[in-house]
Scaffold this active site. Structure first.
Site, PDB file in Angstrom:
ATOM      1  N   TYR A 130       0.842  -1.194   0.000  1.00  0.00           N
ATOM      2  CA  TYR A 130       0.000   0.000   0.000  1.00  0.00           C
ATOM      3  C   TYR A 130       0.879   1.246   0.000  1.00  0.00           C
ATOM      4  CZ  TYR A 130      -2.836   3.747   2.092  1.00  0.00           C
ATOM      5  OH  TYR A 130      -3.444   4.951   2.355  1.00  0.00           O
ATOM      6  N   SER A 131       0.684   2.147  -0.960  1.00  0.00           N
ATOM      7  CA  SER A 131       1.356   3.441  -1.012  1.00  0.00           C
ATOM      8  C   SER A 131       2.874   3.245  -1.026  1.00  0.00           C
ATOM      9  CB  SER A 131       0.874   4.309   0.156  1.00  0.00           C
ATOM     10  OG  SER A 131       1.251   5.655  -0.005  1.00  0.00           O
ATOM     11  N   GLU A 132       3.596   3.717   0.002  1.00  0.00           N
ATOM     12  CA  GLU A 132       5.041   3.519   0.025  1.00  0.00           C
ATOM     13  C   GLU A 132       5.391   2.035  -0.031  1.00  0.00           C
ATOM     14  OE1 GLU A 132       8.007   5.959   2.484  1.00  0.00           O
ATOM     15  OE2 GLU A 132       7.886   4.090   3.631  1.00  0.00           O
ATOM     16  N   HIS A 228      -7.119   7.972  -1.197  1.00  0.00           N
ATOM     17  CA  HIS A 228      -5.863   7.260  -0.977  1.00  0.00           C
ATOM     18  C   HIS A 228      -6.006   6.373   0.262  1.00  0.00           C
ATOM     19  CE1 HIS A 228      -1.557   6.827  -1.813  1.00  0.00           C
ATOM     20  NE2 HIS A 228      -1.352   6.851  -0.495  1.00  0.00           N
TER      21      HIS A 228
END
Length: 273
Positions: A130-132, A228
């Site tokens: 997820y994300s980073e 997000h």
């Protein structure tokens, strides 16, 4: 499949277990996956004004961002204009970040930490990032492919789920990291991938740029219509699980067939004895 779960920036294994819980529980109930959670090794404080946003402390990042403004990169990405394509947006983002001199060492340490976790969990054969965590996970997939090509070493990760991700990074010059972008690098991820994002995500360009460097024949997209986030509502969890119930068995079957082919004995003729 057994998934290594990589949280986003200012996350933790504990918090990601909660974020991913509804989807992970449903996938486990359907017999589609089990889950191993990890986190970055650098404890961080949430940015000013966001103290209650990221969940219970301690919070971590895969990247050591103790130098400078730890939230500056996110501010830059949030202000990328929607009117340009994903690749141009990522290039603009990188150009705004000139002068940061810690990238390569920090990135190598982050990648090595995740690689160590994979080595300690040899039964893991998939990633959820997820994300980073998706940026780190996608870079691990690319690095595994390069290593396999150079050494013949078997690849561990067979399938990846990227939630609100961004493209894999590569070294450039003495101390810089740049995103691998489709209009420059082409396709760099060939394993099956599932891309989960929301049309209202301020960082949507990153997720699209990641999708664009994946093999289109093996890549599936899902827009949950939100921002997000890791979707947790009942309807999106059901829909995501339905899609994955079709994808995961196909991936497993594909690699079982490839493994069987490798184990087949070669034809032996009299001339060969």
């Amino acid at each position: 499949m057994r998934f290594l779960c990589l949280p986003g920036a200012y996350g933790s294994a504990k918090n990601f277990r909660v974020q991913l819980g509804p989807l992970a529980d449903e996938l486990e109930r359907r017999g589609l996956g089990t889950f191993v959670y990890t986190q970055g090794s650098h404890e961080v404080d949430p940015p000013a004004g966001w103290e209650d946003y990221f969940g219970a402390r301690p919070l971590y990042r895969f990247l050591d961002t103790r130098r400078g403004d730890t939230f500056e990169s996110l501010r830059r990405l949030r202000h990328m204009p929607y009117s340009i394509n994903a690749e141009d947006a990522m290039r603009m983002f990188q150009e705004c970040g000139g002068g940061e001199d810690w990238h390569q060492l920090v990135w190598r340490e982050a990648m090595d930490d995740v690689r160590k976790t994979l080595d300690e969990n040899p039964d893991v054969d998939a990633i959820i990032g997820y994300s980073e965590g998706a940026m780190v996970g996608s870079s691990i997939v690319v690095e595994e492919a390069v290593r396999a090509q150079e050494t013949g070493c078997e690849r561990q990760i067979k399938f990846a789920i990227f939630i609100s991700g961004s493209p894999p990074l590569k070294f450039e010059g003495n101390n810089r990291l740049v995103a691998q972008l489709a209009d420059q690098a082409g396709e760099v991820i060939d394993i099956p991938t599932f891309h989960i994002f929301g049309c209202n995500d301020a960082f949507l360009g990153g997720a699209v740029a990641l999708y664009n460097v994946c093999n289109r024949n093996n890549a599936t997209m899902f827009d949950h219509g939100l921002g997000h986030i890791v979707p947790r509502d009942a309807e999106n969890v059901r829909l995501l699980s339905d899609v994955l119930e079709g994808l995961i068995p196909k991936v497993e079957s594909q690699y079982e067939e490839e493994g069987a082919e490798e184990l087949e004995e070669p034809d032996v003729t009299e001339e060969g004895w």
